[in-house]
Every structure is written in C-alpha cells, then in structure tokens.
Scaffold this motif. Sequence first.
Motif, PDB file in Angstrom:
ATOM      1  N   GLU A 175       0.858  -1.186   0.000  1.00  0.00           N
ATOM      2  CA  GLU A 175       0.000   0.000   0.000  1.00  0.00           C
ATOM      3  C   GLU A 175       0.893   1.235   0.000  1.00  0.00           C
ATOM      4  O   GLU A 175       1.706   1.401   0.894  1.00  0.00           O
ATOM      5  N   VAL A 176       0.749   2.068  -1.005  1.00  0.00           N
ATOM      6  CA  VAL A 176       1.663   3.207  -1.176  1.00  0.00           C
ATOM      7  C   VAL A 176       0.944   4.495  -0.812  1.00  0.00           C
ATOM      8  O   VAL A 176      -0.157   4.739  -1.294  1.00  0.00           O
ATOM      9  N   PRO A 177       1.543   5.349   0.025  1.00  0.00           N
ATOM     10  CA  PRO A 177       0.888   6.613   0.368  1.00  0.00           C
ATOM     11  C   PRO A 177       0.677   7.464  -0.876  1.00  0.00           C
ATOM     12  O   PRO A 177       1.526   7.482  -1.777  1.00  0.00           O
ATOM     13  N   PRO A 178      -0.452   8.195  -0.933  1.00  0.00           N
ATOM     14  CA  PRO A 178      -0.759   8.994  -2.128  1.00  0.00           C
ATOM     15  C   PRO A 178       0.355   9.964  -2.506  1.00  0.00           C
ATOM     16  O   PRO A 178       0.599  10.196  -3.693  1.00  0.00           O
ATOM     17  N   GLU A 179       1.031  10.530  -1.490  1.00  0.00           N
ATOM     18  CA  GLU A 179       2.069  11.518  -1.804  1.00  0.00           C
ATOM     19  C   GLU A 179       3.283  10.891  -2.476  1.00  0.00           C
ATOM     20  O   GLU A 179       4.138  11.596  -2.998  1.00  0.00           O
ATOM     21  N   ASP A 180       3.357   9.563  -2.467  1.00  0.00           N
ATOM     22  CA  ASP A 180       4.479   8.875  -3.107  1.00  0.00           C
ATOM     23  C   ASP A 180       4.130   8.336  -4.488  1.00  0.00           C
ATOM     24  O   ASP A 180       4.894   7.566  -5.066  1.00  0.00           O
ATOM     25  N   MET A 181       2.971   8.724  -5.027  1.00  0.00           N
ATOM     26  CA  MET A 181       2.551   8.271  -6.351  1.00  0.00           C
ATOM     27  C   MET A 181       2.791   9.403  -7.359  1.00  0.00           C
ATOM     28  O   MET A 181       2.398  10.543  -7.112  1.00  0.00           O
ATOM     29  N   VAL A 182       3.425   9.079  -8.479  1.00  0.00           N
ATOM     30  CA  VAL A 182       3.735  10.075  -9.505  1.00  0.00           C
ATOM     31  C   VAL A 182       3.082   9.688 -10.822  1.00  0.00           C
ATOM     32  O   VAL A 182       2.829   8.513 -11.078  1.00  0.00           O
ATOM     33  N   VAL A 183       2.839  10.681 -11.668  1.00  0.00           N
ATOM     34  CA  VAL A 183       2.110  10.455 -12.916  1.00  0.00           C
ATOM     35  C   VAL A 183       2.923   9.580 -13.869  1.00  0.00           C
ATOM     36  O   VAL A 183       4.111   9.824 -14.093  1.00  0.00           O
ATOM     37  N   LEU A 184       2.276   8.568 -14.412  1.00  0.00           N
ATOM     38  CA  LEU A 184       2.896   7.727 -15.444  1.00  0.00           C
ATOM     39  C   LEU A 184       2.935   8.508 -16.739  1.00  0.00           C
ATOM     40  O   LEU A 184       1.913   9.016 -17.197  1.00  0.00           O
ATOM     41  N   THR A 185       4.074   8.618 -17.336  1.00  0.00           N
ATOM     42  CA  THR A 185       4.182   9.328 -18.611  1.00  0.00           C
ATOM     43  C   THR A 185       4.603   8.352 -19.708  1.00  0.00           C
ATOM     44  O   THR A 185       3.779   7.726 -20.345  1.00  0.00           O
ATOM     45  N   GLU A 186       5.902   8.167 -19.924  1.00  0.00           N
ATOM     46  CA  GLU A 186       6.396   7.342 -21.017  1.00  0.00           C
ATOM     47  C   GLU A 186       6.049   5.867 -20.821  1.00  0.00           C
ATOM     48  O   GLU A 186       6.383   5.288 -19.800  1.00  0.00           O
ATOM     49  N   MET A 187       5.421   5.261 -21.830  1.00  0.00           N
ATOM     50  CA  MET A 187       5.105   3.842 -21.751  1.00  0.00           C
ATOM     51  C   MET A 187       6.373   3.031 -22.045  1.00  0.00           C
ATOM     52  O   MET A 187       7.230   3.451 -22.820  1.00  0.00           O
ATOM     53  N   PRO A 188       6.486   1.825 -21.470  1.00  0.00           N
ATOM     54  CA  PRO A 188       7.701   1.032 -21.676  1.00  0.00           C
ATOM     55  C   PRO A 188       7.716   0.316 -23.024  1.00  0.00           C
ATOM     56  O   PRO A 188       6.690   0.234 -23.707  1.00  0.00           O
ATOM     57  N   VAL A 189       8.870  -0.230 -23.371  1.00  0.00           N
ATOM     58  CA  VAL A 189       9.024  -0.976 -24.619  1.00  0.00           C
ATOM     59  C   VAL A 189       8.173  -2.238 -24.586  1.00  0.00           C
ATOM     60  O   VAL A 189       8.027  -2.874 -23.537  1.00  0.00           O
TER      61      VAL A 189
END
Lengths: 135, 425
Positions: free
Chosen positions: B297-311
């Motif tokens: 369970e990850v605190p909300p403040e430690d979640m960052v926006v997903l940008t670049e999709m992986p290969v």
Amino acid sequence: MFRIMTRAALGLGALVFGAGMALAAPDPMQALRGKPAGAVALDPMSALRAHAQGGEDMAGNPEFDGLPDGPGAEETYYQCVACHSTEIIKQQRITDLRWDELWTWMVEEQGMVEPDEETRQVILSYLKENFSSER
Amino acid sequence: MTQPSTHTPETAGAKGQSRRGFLKTTGLTALGSMLGMTIPFERNLPAGIIPVALAQDTGADFMAGKEGMVVLGDRPLNAETPAHLLDDDITPYKHLFVRMNGLVPQNALDQDAEGWVLTVDGEVETPLELTIEDLQSRFETVTSRLVIECGGNGRAFFQPGTSGNQWTMGAIGCPEWTGVRLADVLNAAGVKDSAVYTGHYGNDVHLSFDEDKEVISRGVPIEKALEGDAIIAWAMNGEPLPALHGFPLRLVIPGYPASVSQKYLNRIWVRDKEHDGEKMSGDSYRIPAYPVAPGTEVPPEDMVVLTEMPVKSVITFPRTGTELAPETPTEVRGHAWCGKGDVAAVHISTDFGQTWQEAVLDAPHNRFAWQRWRAEVTLPQHGYYEVWARATDQDGISQPPLSPVWNPRGYANNIQHRIALVASA
C-alpha cells in the motif's frame, strides 16, 4: 511532474507493507508456486493471470448479471448497476483496503449515493469475500 | 446534451430496477452476433437487459463493425483485441480496441459535428476558438500512423491483482490518423513561458448522467505537447473518426498512456501547473516514485504520474495454439513499439527463454508507428513449444519475462508475450 522522494530511513516495512506478506523475508518465488494451470490450454498467457478465467464456477447468478450467490449479492447488484455493469466487478481480485478506497472514490468522485451504513457493510463484505486477492 | 433515447434518465444512485426489461432479446447468440464480438460472460447476460451500448441509439447496432473482440465490460464499453487479430500494419476499425470511460455522446453516434469548436486557452498569448474547417484551412494537414496503448494494457498479469479493467495483450493498436499537429496549433496560440501542462476536455457522457461531471480530463507536460508527433485528428484510416474512437475530434499523443489522447476533444487548457482534471489525481495513472513489493500500500504523496510507456511487443502470427509440422521453417511475426520512440531490436525464443534469436526489425513508417518484426522458426521435433518475444529499446532496456515492478493500480505491464505452437509429426 516527477517528484524525487528523499527519505532518510526508507525501511523494509515501507517497501514491503502489504496484505499477507511476511515482513521479515519477502520471497519472490513464493508468488510463482502452486499456480493453477491456465484455463486455456494453448494460451500460455492465461496461466500468468491473477486469476483463471472461465469455468463453471464463474457462472454466477443470472438474476444478478452473473454475480456469485452469497449474502449481499442482491444489495451489491442494485447498488452498482445504476452506473456500470457487473462485468467490471467480476474482473477484480483486490485487497480489502482497495475495495474501501474504491467505495470512497465512487462516492466522492463519481457521484455515487451511499446506502445506509448496514447496507454499505453488507455490500463491502460481499465484495471482499468474492473478489479478493487476500482469500 | 441529449439523453439516451431508450430509457428514463436517473439521478445518481437510483436503484437498478428501472433499467431492466427495456427490450426482449431474441437470444444471446443474436445479441453477440449483432455486437460482432465474443462476450466471455455471455451466459451471464440475462434476457431482457440490453447493454447500454445498444440502448443508447434506438435499434442501432453501432458495434457491428467490430469483429472477434473480447469484451471486458459492456457498460462502460471496454473490449480488447486478441493478438492474432492485430497482424495488420495499420489497425483497421474492426480490430481497434475500445476503451470508454463513460458513454458515447449522442452527437458522436449521429456523426454530427455541426457547430463543433475547439477552444485553446489558458497560458497562451491568443486564445483560439477553432472549427474543424479552421483547423483544416489554417494548418498543415498531416497523416501519421501512431500507436495508442491503454496504460493498463497487461494489468491482468500482475499478482496480486490490481483494480481496473483486466486487459491482457490487446489494448493496443496503430491506426492511421489525419489531422494537424498539436504543436502547430499551440504555437499559433503562442505558448507563454508560464505554461507547464496541458488539460484536455471532451463531451463524454458520465455514467451517472450528471452533466457537471467530467468523465476524463488528463494532460501532458507542455514539452511533450510541443513535440512534433502529436496530432489533433478528425479522421482515422481515411474516414471521419468513428463514434467509439472520438468523433468528431481527438488528440493522439503517442508514447504516453492513451488516456492523454482525449476523445470528443473540445478544449485544450494550457495550465501553469500539473493538470488536476478527472483521472489525473488520486492514484489514477500514477505509479510509485520508488519500486515496491507486490501488494504494498503506497501513500498517495508517493505516487507520480505515469508518462512514457515502456518498450513492448506482440506476436500476431501464428495464432496461439497453431499446429505445425516439425522440421519445417515457419514465419513468426508481430509488432514492437516504445514510449521513447523507436525500438532497437526484437528477439524471440522457442525454448522458454534459454536461447534467443534476433528477429528482422523494420523501421517504423513514421516515428511512433509500431515496427514490424519477423523471424523464422523450425520446431525440431514433435511436441509443445512456446514462442516468447522480447523487444529492446534504444537504451538497451528489454521487456521482462515476468511482470515488471508491481504497482497498486496495475499500469505499464510490458511482460513478454508468449504463444503456444504444437509440432505434430
């Protein structure tokens, strides 16, 4: 914007805290043990899924769009299909905490009207019993 | 906006009973064939309930143009494409995955773009109000093949399970889009130095029918928006955008989760901070800022926006489970793509990852189109085999053989794709 977290003491607990995990010795191989054979014999990806798909035990109660029988099935059905079908519910294998978070999100962000407290408990218990990654 | 024509509008949270019994179906087989797709839960659809996909437009079977799709959900409508139906270089309408966050606007179902305006405002020198005719006459028209991939493609393979639609390999496609460059339009408006992010808006219909609720409104960093690849499109594969894919106007911003490629586009708000529209905040499309163990369970403040999709890559031929003759060369082929741009290499294995052979990899038709790869395999003897495909990006980063680092919402799973081949003597 990407945020760099600087935490002086990021202990094992913060990285491993989760339902049902032994804090002392996380074992990645544990997750690979005893997996059921894929429901589709000639599709190797099906064996890698969080839960097998298909099979008679997934049939559910037609009166409630295929939700499994059990206490709370009817309350869950009528609460949920106002907005979305039961298909999204049946796909989930998630933690109790995640179900609580989803409930809150639906009320606060998606305009869901809450039933009385007793009904809320019945529905959440039903979801946690039938669509769980913890049991 | 007009309400769907075949049932009574309801306030949020109203009981579901009033949705029952609109129309009697003549049978689930008829329904399935009318929708043109497999419904895995078909036996659970009770007679008398029509998915809203049909109820929205009286008597219309606007999903009939899709073939062979696997429906994850009927309301909202979400359907993915089996890998063997992704073989075309340009993904045709019939095989393009459907991802609806809400309901299709009636004007889209009617293919009616009368009076449509795209507003570009916020941190710009000159706010713009552009009709589709304005876009077509004032800016250079471009046609590009661009990959769109759902951020949750591959979610089904994370263990323990994560919430959301359980896409497997099929929330991916590469149609040909026609429109104008997003960068050209933004530059015409004049982007100020204070600009940080874009915020995208459309006229999707919320599931609750609450007209004040945005269905989805995401955005991208302004630097990404100003790169030359993204387009504001009015056509897909040479035809006006289909209702399910964003009529009359949409963004296509390749390399990022397809949720930034706003459908039914009517506004781009250039903002002075990270956009906070619907499904930008909370943990929607966010991943932990540091790697966590499965189930954390990850605190909300430690979640960052997903940008670049992986290969990533997919094996599109042969179909999994195909029987072949042993000791006979056969072609295996598919596509590869990457959020950074071009893929550098694709390798395949027929022995469960013990040895790998390099596939022939074509250059993309244009940047952010997927790339065709081909290899020849010869199965040595009678028996069961798997073909695994592994794409590698420009930085030497490859797809993992198992799910990559777990994240609470199950995004960006670029696990290697495997198919089964059976050699029969």
